[in-house]
Design a protein around this motif. Structure first.
Motif, PDB file in Angstrom:
ATOM      1  N   LEU A  74      38.990  44.119  50.107  1.00  0.00           N
ATOM      2  CA  LEU A  74      38.805  43.073  49.097  1.00  0.00           C
ATOM      3  C   LEU A  74      40.105  42.611  48.449  1.00  0.00           C
TER       4      LEU A  74
ATOM      5  N   SER B  28      36.716  49.872  41.097  1.00  0.00           N
ATOM      6  CA  SER B  28      36.335  48.459  41.123  1.00  0.00           C
ATOM      7  C   SER B  28      36.464  47.838  39.738  1.00  0.00           C
TER       8      SER B  28
ATOM      9  N   THR C  75      39.159  45.004  38.606  1.00  0.00           N
ATOM     10  CA  THR C  75      38.554  43.726  38.227  1.00  0.00           C
ATOM     11  C   THR C  75      39.065  43.245  36.869  1.00  0.00           C
TER      12      THR C  75
ATOM     13  N   ASP D 121      39.651  40.713  45.099  1.00  0.00           N
ATOM     14  CA  ASP D 121      38.517  39.820  45.313  1.00  0.00           C
ATOM     15  C   ASP D 121      37.194  40.531  45.066  1.00  0.00           C
ATOM     16  N   GLY D 122      37.137  41.332  44.024  1.00  0.00           N
ATOM     17  CA  GLY D 122      35.922  42.059  43.691  1.00  0.00           C
ATOM     18  C   GLY D 122      35.136  41.308  42.632  1.00  0.00           C
TER      19      GLY D 122
ATOM     20  N   LEU E 289      33.045  45.183  43.381  1.00  0.00           N
ATOM     21  CA  LEU E 289      32.019  45.725  44.273  1.00  0.00           C
ATOM     22  C   LEU E 289      31.319  46.856  43.547  1.00  0.00           C
TER      23      LEU E 289
ATOM     24  N   SER F 245      29.237  47.854  48.322  1.00  0.00           N
ATOM     25  CA  SER F 245      28.967  46.474  48.732  1.00  0.00           C
ATOM     26  C   SER F 245      29.291  45.511  47.607  1.00  0.00           C
ATOM     27  N   THR F 246      29.542  44.287  48.008  1.00  0.00           N
ATOM     28  CA  THR F 246      29.660  43.193  47.053  1.00  0.00           C
ATOM     29  C   THR F 246      28.255  42.671  46.784  1.00  0.00           C
ATOM     30  N   SER F 247      28.168  41.569  46.092  1.00  0.00           N
ATOM     31  CA  SER F 247      26.839  41.030  45.807  1.00  0.00           C
ATOM     32  C   SER F 247      26.152  40.483  47.049  1.00  0.00           C
TER      33      SER F 247
ATOM     34  N   VAL G 148      27.486  45.185  40.277  1.00  0.00           N
ATOM     35  CA  VAL G 148      28.442  44.077  40.361  1.00  0.00           C
ATOM     36  C   VAL G 148      28.241  43.119  39.185  1.00  0.00           C
TER      37      VAL G 148
ATOM     38  N   GLN H 155      31.021  42.228  36.353  1.00  0.00           N
ATOM     39  CA  GLN H 155      31.409  40.832  36.075  1.00  0.00           C
ATOM     40  C   GLN H 155      31.273  40.524  34.587  1.00  0.00           C
TER      41      GLN H 155
ATOM     42  N   ARG I 128      35.035  40.953  54.418  1.00  0.00           N
ATOM     43  CA  ARG I 128      34.408  41.155  53.111  1.00  0.00           C
ATOM     44  C   ARG I 128      33.034  41.792  53.180  1.00  0.00           C
TER      45      ARG I 128
END
Length: 752
Positions: free
Chosen positions: A103, A136, A140, A147-148, A150, A182-184, A217, A221, A513
């Motif tokens: 990421l 993560s 973030t 690019d997270g 995750l 995992s990401t979203s 995630v 955020q 990704r």
């Protein structure tokens, strides 16, 4: 608390996840503490201010620092402080590294270090997954390009239901221990151990974990919106000159394609590509520097490879996408080892050796886990000759530790219990040749080796690596049994091990990704198909475990003693058990339930130790008759070993039915004599008699049978004047007088 302190909480499947920032490590680019239950971990992220000079890759380092104070323990080392990372710490660091690495933006070459420090553990929530969440979060909210975020979670199955963040106790009941990162929208990393779980159930668990990660995630955020800072600008590492790439592709693309897809073995292909590089350099060096030509050439090789796989379905060695390379299996390769398995798949070759030892040789663990020891161990070695290289040999690196742990995990569900097979089992996989997935070859070699050693595995375990090549237009191709070039230039390394019944271990890493459910489902099916094929080849070499262990392996005998006799066997400060071990040259392991395991390559030594232990713990009762050896003589009598390790004293007056002035007149050291137990005093000392065998043991009691003579009968002697009644308690006669020299007192029962 600092003025920037913030605390965020979110409930995930009934578990409260707490993330704090602004509290500790304020000088790091990003720092958070993550808590679930009473498990707390500090995760920091730092970045160098400038790119690494000459770098064309991401210099990422992830460290996982175990602090035994977190579990209220003091380290067991001589220095009483933590030393080099444990295997568990290395695996936890790899778990985070493999998750976050894809990421970071392409071309980002600043050094990044993530450190996870375990501050508190409650033996319920495992800190390794919280470290991934913390990494993560720290990245973030920091200014580090990432690019997270995750999410990461652990999934188990208890009572047929999916369980999030299972405890150690729940995992013992669960057939699956799965970590999903995992990401979203896509799965980035998988790590799993399983007890022959079917592919469909495994996929359900992955999707369940992916859904949980979506909640994590969203939580991260939200935190980033509250406390995050703008990302620092960076200058990507320079890409190869597009004009140079186009020129090489135009002039040499066909020759490069012929070299890549020639069907030749690894060494020949590399030699052909190196020869082409020299040719390209000679043609272009007047206009371009060698370093630029080399980078552009590698870019063309990658493009040619990916186009051939995606558009034409070609592979470097000519196989179809689902085809497995030729396989050979051998067992019993080495003459003196306890078991060997030699597995070869294409150019990848691994020799695995099994060594059996006593349970006393199990590995003691000094970690934050509740496990204190383990009796099944797998080690993996990757020497330089396996790739035809020259490099220094040192301690195992993280890669070696990770591959060994994966192979160990793959076989663990099939390893017989301690009760069924009371041995410590050590496997060592030596990579003889490497061209793709040596870890899965180690799984196959280990299964062969264990059966060759006579370890009662119920069935074979095999492993395979699945690859992936993706295109910009959404096209992709899943490849079975990837080799080195396909791993290096591809987008996924998905290792799956298992039996004919299901999966036992999984490890998945990606360079993109993430992957979708469709790709994951296809990869699992191709892995199952290939695994069944490999299992058939392995069964042709050895279909079932050998009926006995190697003659060079220790023989282990199991016996049980009363729990209250454990202290007797151990002795003061371990004196007694050490004495038996030294006498017999065996290993002895004593369980809290009274189970005793005796091990030695010499069956006679095992039997001697068993006899000594049996004699030591056997209850001696008044009236019992034994035939034993005279061990020593003193003026007051003789000591006789009636059982191994247990002796009693025969007073001088009880050695014979005649009057003696010294014991040597009747017996000597080493003689076998039959005696009867006449008394056990309050200190546990045993008094014996030979003479009592000729008279009833109690008034009116039965007369004991005459003892068998250990020596020829003595020659006739002149009659002696025996006081009336001295030979027994015949009715009507007075009792026998005290022994001579006693002053009218009973004879002493012990010498000095």
């Amino acid at each position: 608390m600092g003025k920037g302190y913030r605390c965020f909480q979110r409930e995930i499947e009934g578990h409260l996840l707490t993330i704090e920032t602004g509290h500790m490590a304020g000088q790091a680019n990003g720092a958070v503490t993550v808590r679930m239950g009473d498990t707390v971990i500090l995760v920091t992220a730092c970045m160098s201010p400038t790119p690494k000079e000459g770098g064309d890759f991401l210099p990422l380092t992830v460290d996982y620092e175990e602090r035994l104070y977190a579990a209220g323990k003091i380290p067991g080392s001589f220095f009483r402080r933590e030393g080099r990372p444990s295997q568990e710490a290395i695996l936890a660091a790899r778990l985070t590294d493999r998750s976050i690495r894809p990421l970071f933006p392409k071309g980002f070459c600043n050094e990044v270090q993530v450190i996870a420090t375990v501050l508190s553990v409650d033996m319920e929530f495992q800190p390794d997954v919280l470290a991934g969440i913390g990494a993560s979060a720290a990245l973030t909210i920091s200014d580090i390009p990432f690019d997270g975020p995750l999410g990461m979670c652990r999934v188990g199955i208890v009572g047929g239901q999916m369980v999030a963040f299972p405890s150690y106790g729940q995992l013992k009941e669960s057939p699956l221990d799965l970590v999903v990162a995992s990401t979203s929208d896509a799965v980035v990393m998988l790590e799993a151990g399983a007890k022959e779980v079917p592919e469909d159930l495994f996929l359900q668990a992955v999707l369940y974990g992916h859904r949980l990660n979506g909640e994590i995630v969203a939580f991260l955020q939200e935190i980033a919106r509250e406390v995050g800072v703008p990302k620092a600008p960076f200058t990507p590492a320079p890409s190869p000159d597009p004009l140079l790439v186009d020129e090489i592709h135009t002039r040499f693309g066909e020759a490069i394609a012929q070299a890549v897809f020639s069907g030749a073995e690894k060494g020949e292909r590399m030699a052909a590509l190196e020869a082409l590089l020299r040719q390209v350099t000679a043609a272009l060096e007047e206009r371009f520097p060698p370093q630029a030509i080399n980078a552009a050439f590698r870019r063309v090789v990658r493009a040619v490879f990916r186009k051939g796989v995606l558009e034409e379905g070609r592979r470097p060695d000519g196989r179809s996408p689902r085809e497995v390379r030729p396989i050979t299996c051998q067992v019993g390769v080495l003459p003196r080892t306890h078991g060997t398995g030699l597995f070869r798949r294409g150019e990848t070759q691994v020799l695995t050796i099994t060594t059996l030892g006593s349970l006393a040789e199990r590995q003691e663990l000094d970690t934050l886990s509740p496990e204190e020891s383990k009796r099944y161990i797998h080690h993996y070695n990757f020497p330089p000759y396996s790739t035809g290289e020259v490099r220094r040999i040192g301690s195992p690196g993280r890669r070696e530790v990770g591959h060994g742990a994966l192979a160990e995990r793959a076989l663990l569900p099939l390893i017989p219990s301690e009760e069924e097979f009371p041995y410590t089992i050590r496997l060592v996989s030596e990579v003889m040749s490497s061209n793709g997935s040596t870890s899965m070859a180690s799984v196959c070699g280990s299964s062969l080796s264990l059966m060759d050693a006579g370890v009662p595995l119920p069935r074979h375990v095999a492993g395979i690596a699945i690859g992936l090549v993706t295109g910009e237009d959404g096209r992709y191709r899943v490849l079975t049994d990837i080799q080195g070039l396909e791993d290096h230039e591809g987008d996924m390394d998905f290792k799956v091990a298992g039996t004919e019944r299901g999966i036992t271990a999984v490890q998945m890493d990606v360079k993109i990704r993430g992957i979708t459910e469709a790709i994951l489902r296809e990869a699992l099916e191709q892995a199952r198909e290939a695994r069944l094929l490999i299992l058939k080849r392995m069964e042709e070499a050895i279909a079932a475990p050998r009926s006995t262990v190697s003659p060079y392996a220790p023989k282990v005998l199991r016996m049980t003693i009363p729990v209250e006799k454990i202290g007797t066997l151990i002795g003061p400060g371990g004196k007694m058990i050490r004495s038996i071990i030294e006498q017999t040259k065996t290993t002895i392991d004593v369980g809290d339930d009274g189970t005793v395991l005796i091990g030695s390559p010499d069956p006679e030594a095992v039997e001697r130790a068993r006899a000594l232990i049996a004699g030591l713990v056997q209850e001696v009762k008044v009236g019992d008759i034994y035939t034993g050896k005279v061990t020593r003589l003193i003026p007051l009598g003789a000591f006789v070993e009636i059982l191994p390790g247990k002796e009693g004293m025969v007073p001088l007056s009880e050695l014979s039915d005649r009057r003696l002035s010294r014991p040597e007149e009747e017996v000597k050291v080493g003689d076998e004599v039959t005696v009867v137990v006449t008394e056990i005093d309050r200190l546990g000392r045993i008094n014996l008699s030979r003479k009592a065998l000729f008279r009833p043991l109690a008034p009116g009691g039965p007369r004991a049978p005459p003892p068998p003579r250990a020596q020829p009968p003595p020659p006739p002697r002149r009659p002696q004047a025996i006081p009336p009644g001295a030979r027994g308690s015949t009715p009507g006669r007075p009792p026998p007088p005290p022994p001579r020299g006693s002053g009218g007192q009973p004879a002493p029962r012990r010498g000095p």
